[in-house]
Design a protein around this motif. Sequence first.
Motif, PDB file in Angstrom:
ATOM      1  N   MET A  98       8.731   0.500 -12.930  1.00 50.59           N
ATOM      2  CA  MET A  98       7.736  -0.119 -12.047  1.00 50.59           C
ATOM      3  C   MET A  98       7.582   0.695 -10.763  1.00 50.59           C
ATOM      4  O   MET A  98       8.294   0.485  -9.785  1.00 50.59           O
ATOM      5  CB  MET A  98       8.136  -1.569 -11.740  1.00 50.59           C
ATOM      6  CG  MET A  98       8.186  -2.447 -12.994  1.00 50.59           C
ATOM      7  SD  MET A  98       8.859  -4.107 -12.721  1.00 50.59           S
ATOM      8  CE  MET A  98       7.504  -4.860 -11.811  1.00 50.59           C
ATOM      9  N   TYR A 122       2.714  -0.884  -9.264  1.00 57.03           N
ATOM     10  CA  TYR A 122       2.982  -2.271  -9.663  1.00 57.03           C
ATOM     11  C   TYR A 122       2.989  -3.220  -8.463  1.00 57.03           C
ATOM     12  O   TYR A 122       2.912  -4.435  -8.634  1.00 57.03           O
ATOM     13  CB  TYR A 122       4.324  -2.372 -10.393  1.00 57.03           C
ATOM     14  CG  TYR A 122       4.266  -1.915 -11.838  1.00 57.03           C
ATOM     15  CD1 TYR A 122       4.158  -2.825 -12.876  1.00 57.03           C
ATOM     16  CD2 TYR A 122       4.316  -0.557 -12.163  1.00 57.03           C
ATOM     17  CE1 TYR A 122       4.103  -2.410 -14.207  1.00 57.03           C
ATOM     18  CE2 TYR A 122       4.258  -0.128 -13.481  1.00 57.03           C
ATOM     19  CZ  TYR A 122       4.151  -1.064 -14.490  1.00 57.03           C
ATOM     20  OH  TYR A 122       4.093  -0.648 -15.814  1.00 57.03           O
ATOM     21  N   GLU A 129       2.450  -3.730 -17.485  1.00 62.29           N
ATOM     22  CA  GLU A 129       1.435  -2.781 -17.036  1.00 62.29           C
ATOM     23  C   GLU A 129       1.040  -3.119 -15.603  1.00 62.29           C
ATOM     24  O   GLU A 129       1.170  -4.277 -15.168  1.00 62.29           O
ATOM     25  CB  GLU A 129       0.200  -2.834 -17.938  1.00 62.29           C
ATOM     26  CG  GLU A 129      -0.490  -4.175 -17.987  1.00 62.29           C
ATOM     27  CD  GLU A 129      -1.635  -4.192 -18.995  1.00 62.29           C
ATOM     28  OE1 GLU A 129      -1.698  -3.280 -19.844  1.00 62.29           O
ATOM     29  OE2 GLU A 129      -2.464  -5.115 -18.918  1.00 62.29           O
ATOM     30  N   PRO A 130       0.588  -2.122 -14.829  1.00 60.18           N
ATOM     31  CA  PRO A 130       0.137  -2.396 -13.459  1.00 60.18           C
ATOM     32  C   PRO A 130      -1.000  -3.411 -13.461  1.00 60.18           C
ATOM     33  O   PRO A 130      -1.831  -3.446 -14.378  1.00 60.18           O
ATOM     34  CB  PRO A 130      -0.348  -1.027 -12.973  1.00 60.18           C
ATOM     35  CG  PRO A 130       0.366  -0.034 -13.831  1.00 60.18           C
ATOM     36  CD  PRO A 130       0.504  -0.688 -15.171  1.00 60.18           C
TER      37      PRO A 130
END
Length: 450
Positions: A53, A57, A114-115
């Motif tokens: 991350m 993120y 995922e972002p």
Amino acid sequence: MAGRWIEHWDPEDDTFWKTQGERIARRNLAYSVFSEHIGFSVWSLWSVMVLFMGPEYGVDPAGKFFLIATATLVGALIRVPYTFAVARFGGRNWTVFSAALLLLPAGAAWFVMEPGTSYTTFLLVAALTGVGGGNFASSMTNINAFFPLRKKGWALGLNAGGGNIGVPVIQLAALLVIGTAGAAHPRLLIGAYLPLIVVAALGAALRMDNLAPVRNDTGAAREALREPHTWVMSLLYIGTFGSFIGYSFAFGLVLQTQFGRTPLQAASLTFVGPLLGSLVRPVGGLLADRFGGARITLWNFVAMAAATGVVVAASVRASLPVFLVGFIALFVLTGLGNGSTYKMIPGIFQNKALERGMTGEAAAAYGRRLSGAAMGFIGAIGGVGGLAINLAFRQSFQTAGTGTAAFAAFLAFYLVCTLVTWAVYLRRPAAAPAPAASHEGEPRPAYAQV
């Protein structure tokens, strides 16, 4: 037929053990280890997900510590119902279900990693991985019933150590992914575990057994909770297993936050401590079988305090090499202590049976009954110790930017554990008269041997 209910089980009977019991017990132990191993990997999933991350993120170090703390908390609390599920549903049946259940947190992590995903979603998925922590409690309770008292230190140490190795294995797998595909591909790691979860569930279904003599006994649970030794051992297990799981989850993040390591650099170091701590856990059980769990536990806490002192000094001086030496030594000692403390539990309740005047199979059955119930509570509270470590790190980094204050608190706690172990299990009472009802030749409780 594999997977059947075994109606008669008496591992303390040498003839039964040698002719059929040992073979069955070892087979169940092997598949239990694999299932628990995958459970630990899933439980510790977010200790490596946070390494993936990056800034995109939008999660700061305190938020990452809270993610892994959430997984730790759920994994600790769920151990209590998992303990009693073995007697309610059968060890094989519950292993199949609990292994298959791991598909839920692993699948959820694959979808959300995922972002742009909200922090609340990450928090909920991290909480789901806690079910992997419950596998330890049901596995240990199940294997405890399969082996005779003289073999429990080795068997429980091997079962737990094989499970604990799930932590460094997933960290090594993360290192492989980050080193080859980069930190932008966490789904590669998660996807690799989905088929392994299926294999664990199928292996348990085809090769494990249920023990009919192990029945749900709520009276044993109430009695274990009223027993002071349950709470003393819970405290000691916070010091050993709580430290192991707390440090395992936080190690990589500490390296990134305090020493400025990149995700790849952190991942290349993170797995070493948990791996050594896992491998040495059966050694702690074997040493406890030979010299007594209380003696090994006492000196282990002394050594843990000394190693923590090295870590504190290294943290103050910002010396990464010395920090790594002290921290990895701590991991090794937590593994030894895990083995010795869990060996103590069956012996303590066997001694309680002797205090009540029981002998032979009656004493062994009482010990199995109470120790099986106590293991769930002790394991759960030990896991909460991991939560305390994660929260201590979070607070220390929030207020001071380093983990020094947290390590100083851990040092003080290990000294308390040393004192408690000596006072409860090794100190000889002054001028304690022999009970009037005792007779020469009767077995007497000896807590220094547990």
